[in-house]
Design a protein around this motif. Structure first.
Motif, mmCIF file in Angstrom:
data_model
loop_
_atom_site.group_PDB
_atom_site.id
_atom_site.type_symbol
_atom_site.label_atom_id
_atom_site.label_comp_id
_atom_site.label_asym_id
_atom_site.label_seq_id
_atom_site.Cartn_x
_atom_site.Cartn_y
_atom_site.Cartn_z
ATOM 1 N N SER A 38 -49.615 -13.674 25.637
ATOM 2 C CA SER A 38 -49.277 -14.405 26.860
ATOM 3 C C SER A 38 -48.116 -13.759 27.596
ATOM 4 O O SER A 38 -47.897 -14.041 28.778
ATOM 5 C CB SER A 38 -48.936 -15.858 26.531
ATOM 6 N N GLY A 39 -47.377 -12.885 26.908
ATOM 7 C CA GLY A 39 -46.306 -12.160 27.588
ATOM 8 C C GLY A 39 -46.811 -11.296 28.725
ATOM 9 O O GLY A 39 -46.052 -10.959 29.646
ATOM 10 N N GLY A 40 -48.087 -10.941 28.687
ATOM 11 C CA GLY A 40 -48.671 -10.179 29.795
ATOM 12 C C GLY A 40 -48.674 -10.978 31.088
ATOM 13 O O GLY A 40 -48.670 -10.398 32.177
ATOM 14 N N ILE A 41 -48.680 -12.322 30.963
ATOM 15 C CA ILE A 41 -48.648 -13.162 32.159
ATOM 16 C C ILE A 41 -47.376 -12.903 32.962
ATOM 17 O O ILE A 41 -47.383 -12.947 34.196
ATOM 18 C CB ILE A 41 -48.769 -14.649 31.775
ATOM 19 N N LEU A 42 -46.268 -12.593 32.267
ATOM 20 C CA LEU A 42 -45.008 -12.335 32.960
ATOM 21 C C LEU A 42 -45.152 -11.156 33.916
ATOM 22 O O LEU A 42 -44.752 -11.222 35.082
ATOM 23 C CB LEU A 42 -43.893 -12.032 31.952
ATOM 24 N N PHE A 43 -45.726 -10.063 33.405
ATOM 25 C CA PHE A 43 -45.895 -8.858 34.207
ATOM 26 C C PHE A 43 -46.848 -9.126 35.368
ATOM 27 O O PHE A 43 -46.576 -8.778 36.525
ATOM 28 C CB PHE A 43 -46.413 -7.725 33.324
ATOM 29 N N GLY A 44 -47.970 -9.781 35.059
ATOM 30 C CA GLY A 44 -48.953 -10.061 36.098
ATOM 31 C C GLY A 44 -48.431 -11.017 37.145
ATOM 32 O O GLY A 44 -48.651 -10.820 38.352
ATOM 33 N N GLY A 186 -52.008 -13.656 35.027
ATOM 34 C CA GLY A 186 -50.716 -13.849 35.682
ATOM 35 C C GLY A 186 -50.796 -13.568 37.169
ATOM 36 O O GLY A 186 -50.239 -14.317 37.996
ATOM 37 N N ILE A 187 -51.473 -12.482 37.530
ATOM 38 C CA ILE A 187 -51.658 -12.156 38.952
ATOM 39 C C ILE A 187 -52.479 -13.247 39.643
ATOM 40 O O ILE A 187 -52.173 -13.658 40.762
ATOM 41 C CB ILE A 187 -52.340 -10.781 39.110
ATOM 42 N N LEU A 188 -53.523 -13.716 38.949
ATOM 43 C CA LEU A 188 -54.371 -14.763 39.519
ATOM 44 C C LEU A 188 -53.571 -16.047 39.754
ATOM 45 O O LEU A 188 -53.655 -16.648 40.840
ATOM 46 C CB LEU A 188 -55.549 -15.047 38.589
#
Length: 518
Positions: A38-44, A186-188
């Motif tokens: 879920s840390g990828g959500i931060l970047f996105g 995250g981008i979405l």
């Protein structure tokens, strides 16, 4: 993270690959990897938010009034309306901070663990979101971007390592690709939020967008408190094989973990002999890993994907869509990418990394050429583009981001991580993240200026780079699917080019070992 697509209910690790390791994908490994991934959500989220708020009139009026005035001036070329050094500094300052932070994160991750780096990254990211939501001047916005960059430097360095080390070899590709899926989500989320808050007539919707970055960061930070460390790190730090065995049994859902444990112990013993990973990764025997850790993220950014990510709303406004329509178009774009991410998780361990790289590369080449051709033919410096062609550009961009999302997007974080042995793994991942941040900074700083000067030729420029990187993959990247990371050295000995470099190094080492006994 679409884990259900590849969870098995049976045991055994033999015939399907995985180096003969036993076990299956358990609920425990799914839970730990969902929390970490879920840390990828931060970047996105940051990629999506930064592009969205810079297309909002209320945000531009307050912080970048020169850009807002240029947008209103019909004498200014459409291609140049957003060309501003201060605006590009806002978007790209994060990546310089992230570049520096990830180099420090390598030592922290190797010495104190992957979980510690996640905790540091999440905490700093929360602090950055506070400055963003409360910003009253450009200086506070820059503090916001720098703190977010430091946070991302730590999380992007540690999370792909964590996922690769926790995952069973047969499903490492799918689980690691969950990080890219979270970036896309995250981008979405950011695009949807931007589309909603732009409708706030009081003009403070951008504050919600910037401050809400704290939500995914808080989830990661709290979750990381309860995450276990990886078996590899437990053995490397403490030498506690009993603790590592218990964790492996819980992760794999079987007591038959001795072979995997033995490989981890052997890798850890070798890792302890290496004091300076960054110095060692430049040795000849690690040349394949170094080249791929440098070139894969370098090429990743030269696809033009981050142009699409954080400038998509700006680009859609540039070609004539209104503020709300441009943000909605970005949502549609990201939905296509998210679907493609899920497809990548399903097929990456079945078809392998090379096929996805090559198919995705061809898809992106054709898309960039098509966008460039449409803009060259139908979009001029002044006036607006016909709505039919504007939506044709949107469709073509959707095809482009889908091609990236099932190939170069997830594989950029997967392949360099899985090919690096334990003794240089943290250093290798730091190089990957540092190159991503450096190239994102360079492209973020130059894209709007380049777009202003060469206009539609920008997309032909990216298409040329995608051609080059597709050729590189075809000739120089071996297949690594289902192979345990501790046994990865064998792919270099079999490769037509790398075996010449790795083989010569092994021969020299053998000669040195034999000399004392003569």
């Amino acid at each position: 993270m679409a884990i259900g697509a590849f969870v098995e209910s049976g045991g055994g690790g033999g015939g399907g690959g995985g180096g003969g390791y036993g076990g299956r994908v358990t609920a425990y490994v799914v839970l730990t990897c969902v929390v970490a991934g879920s840390g990828g959500i931060l970047f996105g989220y940051d990629l999506g938010i930064s592009g969205g708020v810079t297309s909002m009139d209320s945000f531009l009026k307050r912080f970048f009034p020169d850009v807002y005035q240029k947008k209103q001036d019909t004498r200014v070329s459409h291609y140049c309306a957003f060309d501003s050094e201060l605006l590009t500094m806002f978007t790209s300052s994060l990546y310089i901070a992230g570049l520096v932070a990830t180099l420090f994160a390598s030592s922290v991750t190797r010495r104190y663990g992957r979980r510690t780096s996640m905790l540091i990254g999440g905490t700093v990211f929360i602090a950055g979101s506070v400055f963003g939501g409360a910003a009253v001047n450009v200086f506070m916005l820059l503090i916001n971007r720098i703190l977010l960059g430091i946070g991302l430097g730590f999380t992007n360095q540690s999370i792909p390592l964590y996922l690769s080390e926790m995952a069973p070899p047969r499903y490492r590709g799918a689980i690691n690709n969950g990080f890219e899926l979270c970036i896309s989500l995250g981008i979405l989320f950011a695009n949807v939020l931007n589309y909603c808050v732009v409708k706030i007539t009081a003009g403070w919707g951008w504050r919600i967008s910037l401050s809400m970055a704290a939500v995914p960061a808080a989830f990661l930070t709290i979750g990381a408190v309860f995450l276990p460390e990886t078996p590899s790190f437990i053995i490397e730090r403490d030498g506690d094989t009993d603790k590592a065995r218990i964790l492996l049994q819980r992760l794999r859902g079987t007591t038959s973990v001795q072979k995997e444990l033995d490989d981890l112990v052997a890798a850890s013993n070798l890792s302890r002999t290496v004091q300076y990973p960054f110095r060692n990764i430049f040795k000849r025997k690690y040349r394949p890993q170094l080249v791929i850790a440098l070139l894969v993220p370098f090429f990743n950014q030269l696809t033009g994907i981050n142009v699409m990510n954080f400038y998509a709303p700006v680009m859609f406004r540039t070609i004539g869509l209104k503020e709300s329509a441009s943000l909605l178009s970005s949502v549609v774009n990201r939905l296509c990418a998210t679907f493609a991410n899920i497809m990548a998780m399903i097929v990456v361990d079945r078809f392998g990394r090379r096929k996805l790289f090559l198919v995705g590369g061809i898809q992106m080449i054709l898309s960039q050429l098509a966008v460039g051709a449409i803009l060259a033919a139908e979009f001029k410096d002044y006036g607006s583009m016909d709505r039919e062609y504007a939506y044709l550009v949107l469709i073509t961009m959707c095809v482009f981001v889908a091609g990236f999302a099932w190939s170069w997007g997830p594989l950029t974080f997967l392949v360099p991580t899985e090919i690096c042995p334990l003794e240089i793994r943290s250093a290798g991942q730091s190089i990957v993240v540092a190159v991503v941040f450096l190239m994102t900074f360079v492209i973020g700083q130059t894209f709007l200026a380049v777009l202003c000067r060469i206009k539609s030729g920008t997309f032909f420029f990216f298409a040329g780079w995608i051609c080059l990187m597709t050729v590189f993959v075809y000739f120089f990247l071996p297949e690594t699917k289902k192979l345990p990371m501790e046994q990865m050295e064998q792919v270099w000995r079999k490769h037509w080019f790398w075996k010449k470099i790795v083989g010569e190094e092994e021969e020299k080492q053998a000669e040195k070992t034999a000399l004392p006994s003569m």
